[in-house]
Write an enzyme that holds these catalytic residues in place. Structure first.
Site, mmCIF file in Angstrom:
data_model
loop_
_atom_site.group_PDB
_atom_site.id
_atom_site.type_symbol
_atom_site.label_atom_id
_atom_site.label_comp_id
_atom_site.label_asym_id
_atom_site.label_seq_id
_atom_site.Cartn_x
_atom_site.Cartn_y
_atom_site.Cartn_z
ATOM 1 N N CYS A 1 44.630 -17.482 -13.392
ATOM 2 C CA CYS A 1 45.672 -17.331 -12.247
ATOM 3 C C CYS A 1 45.140 -16.484 -11.001
ATOM 4 O O CYS A 1 43.988 -15.671 -11.150
ATOM 5 C CB CYS A 1 47.124 -16.933 -12.471
ATOM 6 S SG CYS A 1 46.960 -15.288 -13.080
ATOM 7 N N CYS B 1 44.323 -12.906 -11.428
ATOM 8 C CA CYS B 1 43.148 -12.897 -12.377
ATOM 9 C C CYS B 1 41.657 -12.677 -11.339
ATOM 10 O O CYS B 1 40.928 -11.937 -11.230
ATOM 11 C CB CYS B 1 42.635 -13.710 -13.097
ATOM 12 S SG CYS B 1 43.957 -13.735 -14.777
ATOM 13 N N ASP C 1 22.319 -32.140 17.608
ATOM 14 C CA ASP C 1 21.362 -32.644 16.711
ATOM 15 C C ASP C 1 19.974 -31.840 16.671
ATOM 16 O O ASP C 1 19.396 -31.834 15.779
ATOM 17 C CB ASP C 1 20.961 -34.037 16.776
ATOM 18 C CG ASP C 1 20.584 -34.591 17.812
ATOM 19 O OD1 ASP C 1 20.705 -33.919 18.937
ATOM 20 O OD2 ASP C 1 19.673 -35.408 17.699
ATOM 21 N N CYS D 1 0.915 -1.177 -0.003
ATOM 22 C CA CYS D 1 0.241 0.015 0.102
ATOM 23 C C CYS D 1 0.744 1.245 0.083
ATOM 24 O O CYS D 1 2.063 1.238 0.121
ATOM 25 C CB CYS D 1 -0.959 0.048 1.104
ATOM 26 S SG CYS D 1 0.088 -0.163 2.695
ATOM 27 N N CYS E 1 3.360 1.405 2.773
ATOM 28 C CA CYS E 1 4.643 0.578 2.262
ATOM 29 C C CYS E 1 5.400 1.518 1.992
ATOM 30 O O CYS E 1 6.694 1.684 2.004
ATOM 31 C CB CYS E 1 4.216 -0.482 1.767
ATOM 32 S SG CYS E 1 3.217 -1.681 2.806
ATOM 33 N N ASP F 1 19.764 -27.374 19.877
ATOM 34 C CA ASP F 1 21.169 -27.163 19.927
ATOM 35 C C ASP F 1 21.597 -25.967 19.142
ATOM 36 O O ASP F 1 22.935 -25.639 18.877
ATOM 37 C CB ASP F 1 21.826 -28.270 19.410
ATOM 38 C CG ASP F 1 21.825 -29.359 20.521
ATOM 39 O OD1 ASP F 1 22.114 -29.098 21.622
ATOM 40 O OD2 ASP F 1 21.515 -30.518 19.971
ATOM 41 N N ASP G 1 26.573 -32.582 22.745
ATOM 42 C CA ASP G 1 25.170 -32.683 23.308
ATOM 43 C C ASP G 1 25.072 -34.204 23.462
ATOM 44 O O ASP G 1 25.795 -35.061 22.963
ATOM 45 C CB ASP G 1 24.019 -32.366 22.173
ATOM 46 C CG ASP G 1 22.610 -32.684 22.880
ATOM 47 O OD1 ASP G 1 22.504 -32.224 23.951
ATOM 48 O OD2 ASP G 1 21.980 -33.195 21.906
#
Length: 796
Positions: free
Chosen positions: A79, A82, A683, A15, A18, A687, A486
């Protein structure tokens, strides 16, 4: 800051309000001018500010800019020099947020606001025109191109080399040429053949090198163009304008041989580099092109691209699983070594998940597709591997600093050698010395040393189930002085299991366990499922099931009243506790186990110890880490008793238990203060903060998406030993990098004074331009070949 206007797309514009907020965010930037936000086409325009600042301001305002990512093919990238120039040229273009040049693939990854038209023009102006990555596939194979150029150059160079050098090696040949062809005609023939070599197969060296030389940005091609051009120019002038220069020999063979040998090196290099991508190609090759889809009782073989989530597929023995899915019927042992690096096949039954690309060994499976296309584990592995292969390690900063001054320094040495030889000896030896210096010092091998090892090392790591999600972790993981794990799901399997049963007098464990399983078979609680799994077979004659939240459950099993739960549950059922069983239960509870009591027909008949199980190999992994001189710690949200029990069995001295996710971060900081850089292995969702805050985070198999995103390394095997595998791969790759860097730097640097003729007054040798070209080419080939050793068990 830039005065050039930036025009780009915006997200989140709905709108006029925004528009106002987005414009305010841009206007607030220092130097912002001509700010316009268009709601109709969701675009923004601003000048006077850097693209990065504009993107950050809009992100903060909640209207992120549309960032386009593109991969451009840069054929002229040859190289390390570059790489720096290409990135500098790209980053100077308004609208470019990020630019990363990748020497092994000769590509440039860019993130831009708006299109890349200006970027392409800037790269072309800098001497590095770009092709879109999709156009690259239309080009001829680089290896074949280089091979054809090398063969053509070799055919043209051979007669020049035989006439000139053959006459020195075998004098009768020299006399025969002078008598039949004539010295002048011989030199004209050599001039023509060498000119064809330089203008044909060797033209690219001049096409790329001369402009960079004129712009005071000399690179490897500039050194070759200077060296070969100087040898040819001096010789041509001597032949076409005799008498002007002091009498001297001609060096057409040097110019031709230089180009031929360097083209040979480029061909061998391209051929070897093609093998560095084998890991990704093998991963992609694991996915079959077709799948057998089961629909309405019919089985049809269909292209894999037509499979959607929810389709039921059949996989026969010896076939590859086409997509990620869940087994709905059948059972088979599946080889998951491509995923985890573990060689032992895993039994899959209904309810188990399977991964696309894995190999069935026995039995036919029916599976329901759950993830297809880019959402599969194999697709994610391939993507992570590609990103890791293009990673920049911190050690490359050293290489970039060296190559920044290396080429100018070589040019200075060449000039000094030329002046010294011309002054003290003569013009012809001066040309030989200067050309030899220019050729031997090309920094190609230095530029390839790190990226080639990274490409091969990370590719091999992927095959062993170790994915370096963030490439620089390849170096950082080796710096870790303490590894913190853990507990649940990492050192343990993360699933409760029955560990022990104590029964009252005259009771049989199997009978009691069967009765308890009868009650628990109607419950979905994880502890209930552990008891059911421990019993050989749960009874089916179960009635009157009733559950008490947080306490337990009761039912009639085979005509007996059975109560299963905690001590409070037994008391509420009017069952008196057995003193012996209570004592045993108390001892188990002190180690962090969950205790389940069983009552049958009003009597306390058993106590069951349920706890998580330590993963196989965890103790060996901890011992191996300690043997490497690293400290090992465990950080867990579980109780102190449960954590301490696991730590004691694994001989882990440092234990932090009962902590929340944010407290894990504090625990890592304490470990860092005490020991140094920290690696954290976890996991779960809880964590993620610790994985992100550790110096290097490792997420194990089965980790949540949040954990994988936060981690630097993803271990496809759930076994703790995979951490050792990651450390071993890191050490082997870094060792390979230092071997390459040491060889490239010492080899090239040591031969510069030899090429300049410093040893000649002392009776030592001097490299001819041809030998210098061969030595330089072989240096690059050595680096690439050494990196390829990482593909083998011996190299890794």
């Amino acid at each position: 800051m830039t005065d050039t206007a930036l025009t780009f797309g915006l997200q989140g514009l709905h709108c006029a309000s925004c528009v106002g907020r987005a414009e305010a965010a841009l206007t607030a930037l220092p130097g912002a001018q001509d700010v316009r936000v268009n709601l109709a086409d969701h675009s923004a325009r601003v000048s006077g500010v850097a693209a990065v600042d504009a993107a950050r301001a809009l992100d903060r305002a909640g209207y992120p800019a549309e960032v386009r990512q593109a991969e451009l093919h840069i054929p002229a990238m040859s190289c390390a020099s570059c790489v720096g120039r290409i990135e500098a040229a790209a980053q100077a273009v308004p609208g470019v947020l990020r630019a990363e040049a990748r020497l092994p693939t000769k590509s440039l990854i860019v993130e831009t606001l708006g299109d890349d038209t200006e970027l392409r023009l800037a790269l072309k102006s800098a001497g590095y025109p770009a092709d879109a990555a999709q156009e690259q596939a239309e080009h001829s194979d680089e290896t074949q191109i280089m091979f054809r150029k090398f063969v053509l150059a070799a055919v043209l160079t051979l007669p020049v080399f035989i006439i000139e050098m053959g006459g020195h090696i075998f004098p009768p040949l020299h006399h025969w040429v002078a008598r039949t062809i004539g010295t002048t005609n011989s030199h004209l023939f050599q001039l023509i053949m060498t000119a064809i070599v330089l203008a044909g197969p060797g033209a690219a060296f001049f096409r790329r090198g001369v402009p960079n030389l004129l712009k005071a940005r000399p690179d490897m091609d500039a050194l070759v163009a200077l060296g070969a051009g100087a040898a040819f120019g001096f010789s041509a002038f001597s032949v076409l304008a005799p008498g002007i220069l002091p009498p001297a020999g001609v060096y057409f063979e040097a110019a031709a041989v230089i180009v031929t040998l360097i083209l040979m090196g480029r061909w061998l290099e391209a051929r070897a580099k093609g093998r560095t991508g084998d890991a990704v190609r093998r991963l992609l090759g694991l996915q079959p092109d077709t799948a057998e889809r089961v629909r309405d009782g019919q089985i049809d073989t269909v292209p894999l691209s037509t499979i959607v989530a929810g389709d039921v597929l059949r996989v026969r023995p010896g076939g590859r699983v086409p997509v990620d899915g869940e087994v709905v019927n059948g059972h088979s042992h599946i080889d998951e070594s491509m995923l985890t690096g573990e060689p032992v096949p895993v039994l899959k039954q209904p309810g188990d998940t399977v991964t696309g690309g894995t190999l069935t060994t026995t039995g036919t499976l029916l599976l329901r597709a759950t993830h297809v296309g880019e959402d599969t584990v194999l697709a994610r592995i391939t993507s992570l591997t590609r990103d890791a292969q293009a990673a920049r390690l911190p050690v490359e900063a050293l290489v970039n600093r060296i190559t920044a001054w290396f080429v100018p320094a070589v040019l200075s040495v060449a000039v000094i050698a030329f002046v010294a030889w011309w002054t003290l000896v003569g013009l012809a030896p001066a040309v030989v010395a200067a050309v030899s210096v220019l050729i031997i010092a090309c920094p190609c091998a230095m530029g390839l040393a790190t990226p080639m090892s990274v490409m091969v090392g990370t590719g091999r790591a992927a095959e062993l189930g170790v994915l370096f999600h963030k490439g620089d972790a390849l170096q950082r993981v080796q710096d870790a002085r303490v590894v913190a794990f853990d507990k649940t799901g990492t050192l343990t399997i993360g699933k409760p299991q029955v560990h022990d049963i104590a029964v009252a007098d005259e009771q049989e464990k199997a009978v009691v366990l069967r009765a308890a399983a009868g009650v628990e078979s109607l419950s979905e609680h994880p502890i209930a499922q552990a008891i059911v799994a421990a019993a050989e077979k749960a009874p089916t004659d179960v009635s009157g099931f009733a559950a008490v939240l947080g306490a337990g459950a009761s039912a009639t099993v085979d005509g007996q009243a059975v109560v299963v739960g905690n001590m409070e549950m037994l008391e509420q059922s009017g069952i008196s506790a057995s003193k012996a069983l209570s004592t045993q239960a108390s001892a188990w509870a002190d180690t962090g186990a969950t205790i389940v009591h069983v009552g049958v027909d009003g009597h306390h008949v058993a106590a069951i110890s349920v706890r998580d199980t330590i993963r196989a190999g965890a103790a060996d992994a901890v011992a191996a880490l300690k043997a490497q001189g690293r400290a090992v710690a465990m950080i867990s949200g579980d109780t102190q008793a449960a954590a301490r029990h696991v730590a004691d069995q694994l001989q882990i001295d440092t234990v932090v238990a009962g902590v929340k996710p944010d407290q894990k971060v504090d625990a890592l900081q304490d470990l860092r203060t005490a020991h140094g850089p920290v690696a954290y292995v976890g996991d779960g969702l809880n964590d993620a903060p610790a994985l992100a805050s550790a110096d290097v985070g490792l997420a194990v198999n089965g980790a949540t998406d949040a954990a994988i995103e936060a981690a630097d390394v993803v271990l496809m095997s759930p076994e703790p030993g995979a951490v050792l595998r990651a450390l071993h791969i890191s050490a082997a790759t870094l060792r390979n990098i230092w071997q390459n860097l040491g060889w490239a730097f010492v080899y090239n640097t040591a031969l510069i004074p030899v090429a300049a003729g410093v040893l000649v007054p002392l009776g030592g040798p001097q490299l001819s331009p041809a030998l210098a070209a061969l030595a330089m080419a072989l240096s690059s080939v050595f680096v690439v070949t050494n990196a390829l050793r990482l593909r083998s068990k011996g190299g890794m």
